[in-house]
Design an enzyme around this catalytic site. Sequence first.
Site, mmCIF file in Angstrom:
data_model
loop_
_atom_site.group_PDB
_atom_site.id
_atom_site.type_symbol
_atom_site.label_atom_id
_atom_site.label_comp_id
_atom_site.label_asym_id
_atom_site.label_seq_id
_atom_site.Cartn_x
_atom_site.Cartn_y
_atom_site.Cartn_z
ATOM 1 N N LYS A 163 -10.380 -7.439 6.834
ATOM 2 C CA LYS A 163 -9.504 -7.076 7.953
ATOM 3 C C LYS A 163 -10.147 -7.609 9.222
ATOM 4 C CE LYS A 163 -7.869 -2.665 6.078
ATOM 5 N NZ LYS A 163 -8.089 -1.204 6.134
ATOM 6 N N SER A 188 0.853 -1.180 0.000
ATOM 7 C CA SER A 188 0.000 0.000 0.000
ATOM 8 C C SER A 188 0.896 1.239 0.000
ATOM 9 C CB SER A 188 -0.897 -0.026 1.250
ATOM 10 O OG SER A 188 -1.741 1.096 1.298
ATOM 11 N N LYS A 224 -2.867 4.942 -2.615
ATOM 12 C CA LYS A 224 -3.878 5.694 -1.877
ATOM 13 C C LYS A 224 -4.256 6.898 -2.728
ATOM 14 C CE LYS A 224 -4.240 3.492 2.067
ATOM 15 N NZ LYS A 224 -5.542 2.999 2.571
ATOM 16 N N GLY A 273 -4.654 -4.693 5.604
ATOM 17 C CA GLY A 273 -3.705 -4.507 6.705
ATOM 18 C C GLY A 273 -3.968 -3.185 7.387
ATOM 19 N N LYS A 317 -0.803 -0.845 -4.547
ATOM 20 C CA LYS A 317 -2.057 -0.129 -4.240
ATOM 21 C C LYS A 317 -1.710 1.327 -3.947
ATOM 22 C CE LYS A 317 -4.747 -0.067 0.035
ATOM 23 N NZ LYS A 317 -5.474 -0.896 1.008
ATOM 24 N N GLU A 342 -10.978 0.751 -4.165
ATOM 25 C CA GLU A 342 -11.372 0.365 -2.807
ATOM 26 C C GLU A 342 -12.081 1.527 -2.115
ATOM 27 O OE1 GLU A 342 -7.947 -1.108 -0.756
ATOM 28 O OE2 GLU A 342 -8.916 -1.214 1.201
ATOM 29 N N ASP A 388 -7.061 2.993 -3.469
ATOM 30 C CA ASP A 388 -7.866 2.983 -2.236
ATOM 31 C C ASP A 388 -8.176 4.422 -1.844
ATOM 32 O OD1 ASP A 388 -9.071 2.545 0.198
ATOM 33 O OD2 ASP A 388 -7.352 1.565 1.145
ATOM 34 N N ASP A 424 -14.013 -1.986 1.817
ATOM 35 C CA ASP A 424 -13.188 -2.183 3.015
ATOM 36 C C ASP A 424 -14.038 -1.732 4.208
ATOM 37 O OD1 ASP A 424 -11.438 -1.800 5.171
ATOM 38 O OD2 ASP A 424 -9.872 -0.816 4.032
#
Length: 375
Positions: free
Chosen positions: A266, A138, A166, A294, A164, A217, A192, A242
């Site tokens: 998660k 991430s 952000k 995570g 991934k 996400e 995400d 998520d």
Amino acid sequence: MRLEGLELRRVAMPLVAPFRTSFGTEHARDVLLVRAVTADAEGWGECVALSAPLYSAEYVDGAEAFIKRYIVPVLRRFNDSRPAGVYALEPLFEPLKGHPMAKAAVQTAVLDAHLRAAGMPLGAFLGAVRGRVPAGVSVGIMDSIPQLLDAVEGYLEAGYLRIKLKIEPGWDVEPVRAVRERFGDEVLLQVDANTAYTLTDAEHLARLDPFGLLLIEQPLPEDDVRGHARLASMIRTPICLDESIVSARAAADAIALGACRIVNIKPGRVGGYLEARRIHDVCAANGIAVWAGGMLETGLGRAANVALAALPGFTLPGDTSASDRYYAQDITEPFKLDDGHVAVPAGPGIGVSPLRDVLDSVTTETAWINFTGVS
Ligand code: OSB
Ligand code: MG
């Protein structure tokens, strides 16, 4: 197996670099660890709540207070329940609303103690079918595109199998375009948003469609499941949830509404590994791919996540990165990347233990709650 006591330990873990998301910037992790002590074994659970309630309603001080005030009395009753298996915890926790991250930490510590006493690895208990799992990473929001490209280059060179990014309004299409232009279309790439958009951004988010992302996400707020279903009909990039997936029931509802094609699991967000496995099962039954999320865990939390990620429905690489992604010095033997994969610990329980000296050196506070002699 009776619980003799519970240790609540706070550790201060500096991050190797600040981690910026649409909800804030983390410079260090203030982690609450739970150690469950029985006559036969001790077990560890890591509470994934962040310092402030910016990802979800929970925060680490609140989680510790909740455990002390509400979970501890329940654990005294757990000691009287027959049989006192880990499944007996769920009905005892159920009347207490919310606080899944606090509950998950305690449940994991108790589960770990039981599994260590029984000599069974967590992966075997959950139904793992792999000895290693593919690792994604991430990547936080950066100050500039060149800085981002340098970071992504380093992760790809280290062997990470999926990137991934952000994103947030103002940092979405351009970073994705830059990564695709520099590293090509073969890189497994996803984004995400951590709830940073609204449905009125649908046209803008559709501009991500040409880049062949694995998924986007959680673009919309946690409770906007119907909004995600509507967005799904307006963009081609598959939606992954998520924050919205707070339970197996929520997963079943989101799937039935067409709000997601993929789910990030998660355990902390859903109250523990037992519920996480149910979500895996609900998704598998509906043909929905899952992957392991995570929360910047130390090696203790990472070990359990990696065991979960070895279940058969985890068909996409997770945020199961190596220890050095976040920490120069982990509190366990570090998780390392080998050929883009992380090994599932083979020992009983979560399969790893804290390095005592390191753990003590990062500990800021310890509380011991004794259960012996009290029923
Ligand atoms: O949304 O997945 C998220 C970290 C903290 C809070 C929320 C999230 C994250 C991450 C990092 O993306 C995942 C990890 O590598 O641990
Ligand atoms: Mg997320």
